[in-house]
Each structure stands twice: as C-alpha cells, then as structure tokens.
Design an enzyme around this catalytic site. Structure first.
Site, PDB file in Angstrom:
ATOM      1  N   LYS A  40      95.565  38.273  81.997  1.00 24.41           N
ATOM      2  CA  LYS A  40      94.215  37.741  81.698  1.00 24.41           C
ATOM      3  C   LYS A  40      93.291  38.861  81.244  1.00 24.41           C
ATOM      4  CE  LYS A  40      90.286  36.431  84.653  1.00 24.41           C
ATOM      5  NZ  LYS A  40      89.790  37.801  84.845  1.00 24.41           N
ATOM      6  N   ASN A  41      93.316  39.981  81.993  1.00 25.02           N
ATOM      7  CA  ASN A  41      92.343  41.034  81.702  1.00 25.02           C
ATOM      8  C   ASN A  41      92.687  41.856  80.466  1.00 25.02           C
ATOM      9  OD1 ASN A  41      90.798  40.171  83.787  1.00 25.02           O
ATOM     10  ND2 ASN A  41      91.469  41.738  85.242  1.00 25.02           N
ATOM     11  N   CYS A 101      83.408  35.454  88.140  1.00 25.23           N
ATOM     12  CA  CYS A 101      83.321  35.435  89.596  1.00 25.23           C
ATOM     13  C   CYS A 101      82.079  36.186  90.051  1.00 25.23           C
ATOM     14  CB  CYS A 101      84.554  36.096  90.197  1.00 25.23           C
ATOM     15  SG  CYS A 101      86.043  35.149  89.896  1.00 25.23           S
ATOM     16  N   ARG A 121      77.039  42.102  89.284  1.00 24.87           N
ATOM     17  CA  ARG A 121      77.890  42.759  88.291  1.00 24.87           C
ATOM     18  C   ARG A 121      77.039  43.134  87.071  1.00 24.87           C
ATOM     19  NH1 ARG A 121      83.360  39.257  87.973  1.00 24.87           N
ATOM     20  NH2 ARG A 121      84.166  41.161  87.049  1.00 24.87           N
ATOM     21  N   ASP A 172      91.418  43.680  92.372  1.00 18.49           N
ATOM     22  CA  ASP A 172      91.758  42.271  92.167  1.00 18.49           C
ATOM     23  C   ASP A 172      92.942  41.814  93.013  1.00 18.49           C
ATOM     24  OD1 ASP A 172      89.689  41.971  90.438  1.00 18.49           O
ATOM     25  OD2 ASP A 172      90.892  41.698  88.635  1.00 18.49           O
ATOM     26  N   ARG A 216      91.531  29.579  86.359  1.00 16.42           N
ATOM     27  CA  ARG A 216      90.906  30.499  85.401  1.00 16.42           C
ATOM     28  C   ARG A 216      91.832  31.680  85.116  1.00 16.42           C
ATOM     29  NH1 ARG A 216      86.285  33.200  87.506  1.00 16.42           N
ATOM     30  NH2 ARG A 216      86.985  34.444  85.779  1.00 16.42           N
TER      31      ARG A 216
HETATM   32  C1  UD1 Z   1      87.141  44.034  85.211  1.00 16.60           C
HETATM   33  C2  UD1 Z   1      87.947  42.814  85.470  1.00 16.60           C
HETATM   34  C3  UD1 Z   1      87.852  42.438  86.911  1.00 16.60           C
HETATM   35  C4  UD1 Z   1      88.211  43.602  87.792  1.00 16.60           C
HETATM   36  C5  UD1 Z   1      87.456  44.861  87.396  1.00 16.60           C
HETATM   37  C6  UD1 Z   1      87.952  46.096  88.103  1.00 16.60           C
HETATM   38  C7  UD1 Z   1      87.736  41.556  83.353  1.00 16.60           C
HETATM   39  C8  UD1 Z   1      87.137  40.372  82.696  1.00 16.60           C
HETATM   40  N1  UD1 Z   1      87.421  41.722  84.655  1.00 16.60           N
HETATM   41  O1  UD1 Z   1      85.808  43.688  85.487  1.00 16.60           O
HETATM   42  O2  UD1 Z   1      88.735  41.356  87.148  1.00 16.60           O
HETATM   43  O3  UD1 Z   1      87.861  43.287  89.121  1.00 16.60           O
HETATM   44  O4  UD1 Z   1      87.609  45.090  85.999  1.00 16.60           O
HETATM   45  O5  UD1 Z   1      89.293  46.327  87.781  1.00 16.60           O
HETATM   46  O6  UD1 Z   1      88.488  42.320  82.773  1.00 16.60           O
HETATM   47  N2  UD1 Z   1      79.455  48.672  86.704  1.00 16.60           N
HETATM   48  C9  UD1 Z   1      78.156  49.088  86.565  1.00 16.60           C
HETATM   49  N3  UD1 Z   1      77.548  48.872  85.358  1.00 16.60           N
HETATM   50  C10 UD1 Z   1      78.172  48.266  84.316  1.00 16.60           C
HETATM   51  C11 UD1 Z   1      79.516  47.861  84.473  1.00 16.60           C
HETATM   52  C12 UD1 Z   1      80.134  48.075  85.695  1.00 16.60           C
HETATM   53  O7  UD1 Z   1      77.553  49.634  87.472  1.00 16.60           O
HETATM   54  O8  UD1 Z   1      77.570  48.117  83.253  1.00 16.60           O
HETATM   55  C13 UD1 Z   1      80.123  48.897  87.984  1.00 16.60           C
HETATM   56  C14 UD1 Z   1      80.406  47.578  88.733  1.00 16.60           C
HETATM   57  O9  UD1 Z   1      79.285  47.147  89.464  1.00 16.60           O
HETATM   58  C15 UD1 Z   1      81.581  47.983  89.600  1.00 16.60           C
HETATM   59  C16 UD1 Z   1      82.332  49.001  88.733  1.00 16.60           C
HETATM   60  O10 UD1 Z   1      81.400  49.453  87.760  1.00 16.60           O
HETATM   61  O11 UD1 Z   1      81.114  48.629  90.757  1.00 16.60           O
HETATM   62  C17 UD1 Z   1      83.573  48.480  88.047  1.00 16.60           C
HETATM   63  O12 UD1 Z   1      83.257  47.385  87.211  1.00 16.60           O
HETATM   64  P1  UD1 Z   1      84.054  47.068  85.869  1.00 16.60           P
HETATM   65  O13 UD1 Z   1      85.328  47.854  85.838  1.00 16.60           O
HETATM   66  O14 UD1 Z   1      83.115  47.120  84.742  1.00 16.60           O
HETATM   67  O15 UD1 Z   1      84.491  45.593  86.067  1.00 16.60           O
HETATM   68  P2  UD1 Z   1      84.602  44.519  84.957  1.00 16.60           P
HETATM   69  O16 UD1 Z   1      85.006  45.121  83.661  1.00 16.60           O
HETATM   70  O17 UD1 Z   1      83.421  43.625  85.032  1.00 16.60           O
END
Ligand code: UD1
Length: 404
Positions: free
Chosen positions: A22-23, A116, A121, A297, A387
């Site tokens: 998915k990711n 989720c 986020r 995850d 999902r």
């Molecule tokens: C992706 C995955 C999700 C997984 C996560 C970590 C998708 C759609 N989702 O989520 O399933 O749990 O990677 O492997 O691919 N952060 C910030 N600012 C930002 C972006 C992130 O502070 O602009 C922080 C978040 O709050 C969190 C950390 O960075 O603490 C990691 O988030 P991130 O790796 O960005 O997760 P996603 O890409 O949303």
C-alpha cells in the site's frame, strides 16, 4: 458500516503471498501524475486507498485501465483543477498531490487529507521541501513557476515528506540534495519508478541527490507489502499454528524478525519463504523507529501476542502517541498501562468481544485478538481494515480461520 464475525481459538496454518505494498503503490500512483506518459504498474493491490488514489488522479484527466493487478495510467492529457475535498479527505496519501501538482502544473490548493487519525499528523515538512524548491505559499495556495533544485535538510525522518521532495526534485531544474531522507523499502520503490521515468537519483549515505529531468511514462513492479507480511506472520505464534509468507530478504522486516526471535519465537527463512511458530518464553519488547528499525505500522498487531503470553512493552518513537487502538483491544480483555514513551501490555485472558476497528492497523490488531479469543467476536467498521489489506478475509480463511 460493514462488520465481520470471527470464531476464534483455532490454530492457523498455511502460506500467504502478500499483495503489493500500500505504502509503495499510493505514492507511485501520485508520482505518475507528475510524469507525462503512459505508466504501467504491476502488482497494484486492490484495496480501498488505491481505488481512491486512482479516482483522484482520474479527476485530473488521467486515463486508467485495470487488468487484474496490472494497471495502466495514461497521464498525457491532464490539467490542473482544485482537488475534490470529498476524495482527498478519504486518504492520507492525497498529501502526495503537493509534489505531483507542483511539479506537473506549478500550482496546488491545499486540500484536506484523510487517513488514520491516531494522532496529529502535520504536513510542515512537505511544505518546507516545496518552499525550498521555489514554491510560494500564500495561505492554502501553492504556486511555483518553475521548481529549482536546492538542498533540503529534514531534521526528522518522514516517509511522506521524503517522497514529496523526490517527486518535486525529479522534475525541478538542476540538482537537489535531500538530507535526513527516509529509506523505507517503499521509498526505494518510488525511486525505482522515478528513475525508470527518467530522473537521475543517487542514493549515498548522507543524502539522496536528484538531477531533475523531463519525465516520461515508465513500468514498475510494486514490492510486496511488508506490513501485511508481518501481520500474517504473527498469526502462527499467536494462534499456536505456523504461518509462512513469501517475502524477499530486503523487505525491511529484519528488526521485526529480530524482536520475535529474541523472545523465543521460531523464525525460519528458506529462500523467500519466512515461517513463524512457537511461543515466546519472555516479555516481547518493541521500540519503533524509521527503517531499518521496527516499523510503527506493525506495533499495534504485536499487542495481542504480548497479552496472550508473558506481556511486553511498546515504545513508540515515530508518532507522538499511537495507542488509542488499545481502547478497542481492552474489549477483548487486553490490559495495558502507560509507561514513559509507550505502554506496557500485561499478560491477559483474551476473550471474545464486539468492537469497532479504530483505524487500519488498530483494526488488524482487533482481528488478531478475535482470532485468538475463544468464542464468537464481532468487529465493526471493517472498511478501515480493507483500506490496507487486500483479500484479507479470504487469506485468513485459507489458513483455517472461521470468519463470517
Ligand atoms: C507513512 C505511512 C504510514 C507510516 C509512516 C511511518 C503512507 C501513506 N503512510 O506515513 O503508514 O506509519 O509512514 O512509516 O505512506 N512529521 C512531521 N511533519 C511532517 C511530516 C511528518 O512532523 O510534515 C512527523 C510525524 O508527525 C511523525 C514522523 O514525522 O512523527 C513520521 O511521519 P511520516 O513518515 O511522514 O509518516 P507518513 O508519511 O504520514
């Protein structure tokens, strides 16, 4: 709201081939919007989030042909329009429109993203990357007459922000260096697609270096879903059975295997087939972190395994607090306490229950709890589980689970 009934306490045995990740699939679908041409994606999983992502890009004019797990995306005649909030608010991955639209159309109107909501986020790192590459941000309006290469220095590892930066840099003028980039296997799958589309991307220890180019359609195979593989592997030790999954060595599950085998669970690998069985002889300790660490995850799904045997500890280092799913698991009798940085999961008698899936991975943890509980459990809101897990009920039944 759809629901399923699970008759638990049956040992599960068998072999599962995970569907496409998915990711990886989601960002590649959005990256295809940044490319002008015909792209072919193999092993695209048939899950709700993917269907929504395809609907979103077809809203921009992309033509989509699906032939089983092979999907052709024709993005030659697309045009910018304000994204439809009804669609973008359904998936978190719609945040990849930031990178895709800025590089293809030079504009984007920030739209509500979904997914989720286990905690806050933010998108600040995605916007920081866009700004560094020359985007003007005025409220929710983003515009860039031409993105230009720059140094992007992330002070935290983010999968989403890294991928958005890669998509933008691949079409930007000049060279971009991304420091503090995520290196998850799904990020590497996106890199493989962008390289096939014409981007020059060099992955060295300190940075991802990208030389922007004109991108054209490309073919890519979506990697197997490591989270699905891990979720199914847990079923062997959890139910007193043995489950095998077909997953390559570089799938990113080494830390996960290490945690299980440290606790006494048997893990074996024969080429691409990994099997898990047996009981842990001590507490299971999980501490999540970005790749190559234990994947966040997969942490909710380990809680039922801890509870069934000697308990355990989960320290969550990626998200600020990703434990709201424990409220749903408490219906099955799974007891937990707050500790610094996470939760202690106590040895518990897991009994049949009714609950609602709280989110995708928390919902999977509820399914695992129901599969180990004696008697009849009901899980509502299973749309959330669908999902991210393709054909989950059929796969579970093939292992001997009784699910209605
Ligand atoms: C992706 C995955 C999700 C997984 C996560 C970590 C998708 C759609 N989702 O989520 O399933 O749990 O990677 O492997 O691919 N952060 C910030 N600012 C930002 C972006 C992130 O502070 O602009 C922080 C978040 O709050 C969190 C950390 O960075 O603490 C990691 O988030 P991130 O790796 O960005 O997760 P996603 O890409 O949303």
């Amino acid at each position: 709201m759809s629901e399923i009934t699970i008759f638990g306490a049956r040992p599960l045995f068998g072999n599962i081939t995970p569907s496409g990740s998915k990711n990886a699939a989601l960002p590649i679908i959005f990256a295809a919007l940044a490319v002008s041409g015909v792209s072919v994606l193999y092993d695209l999983p048939d899950i709700t989030d993917v269907r929504v992502a395809l609907d979103i890009i077809s809203d921009f004019g992309a033509k989509i042909e699906r032939d089983g797990r092979r999907v052709t995306l024709d993005t030659r005649n697309v045009a910018y329009k304000k994204p439809d909030k009804k669609l973008t608010s359904r998936i978190r991955a719609s945040s990849y429109l930031i990178g895709a639209c800025l590089s293809r159309f030079g504009e984007f109107d920030l739209s509500e993203v979904g997914g989720c909501n286990f905690c806050n986020r933010p998108l600040d790192m995605h916007l920081y990357a866009a700004e560094k590459l020359g985007t003007k941000i005025e409220g929710e309006r983003l515009s860039a007459s031409r993105l230009s290469g720059a140094d992007i220095k992330f002070n935290k590892i983010s999968v989403g922000a890294t991928i958005n930066a890669l998509i933008m840099a691949s079409r930007a003028k000049g060279v971009t260096r991304i420091f503090g980039a995520a290196r998850e296997p799904h990020v590497k799958n996106v890199i493989r697609y962008l390289r096939a589309a014409g981007a020059e991307i060099c992955d060295s220890a300190d940075a991802l270096t990208v030389k922007g180019s004109i991108l054209s359609g490309a073919e890519v195979k979506i990697i197997p879903d490591m989270i699905e593989a891990g979720t199914f592997l847990l079923l062997g030790p959890l139910t007193g059975g043995m489950v095998s999954v077909d997953i390559p060595k570089d799938a990113g599950l080494e830390s996960f295997f290490e945690v299980l085998s440290d606790s006494g669970i048997s893990i074996s690998r024969n080429e691409n087939i990994v099997s898990a069985w047996g009981e842990p002889f001590k507490k299971i300790r999980v501490s999540t972190s970005p790749h190559p660490g234990f994947p966040t995850d997969l942490q909710p799904q380990t809680a039922p395994l801890m509870a069934r045997y000697h308990g355990g500890e989960i320290i969550e280092n990626v998200w600020q607090d990703r434990f709201s799913y424990l409220n749903s698991l408490s219906a099955f009798g799974i007891k937990s306490d707050k500790i610094v940085g996470g939760r202690r999961i106590n040895p518990s008698r897991i009994g049949a229950a009714e609950c609602e899936a709280p989110d995708l991975r928390g919902g999977a943890a509820a399914v695992l709890s129901a599969l180990v509980a004696e008697g009849k459990s009901k899980i509502k809101n299973t749309e959330l589980i669908m999902r991210g897990y393709a054909d989950i009920w059929a796969k579970l039944r093939s292992l001997g689970a009784r699910i209605e």
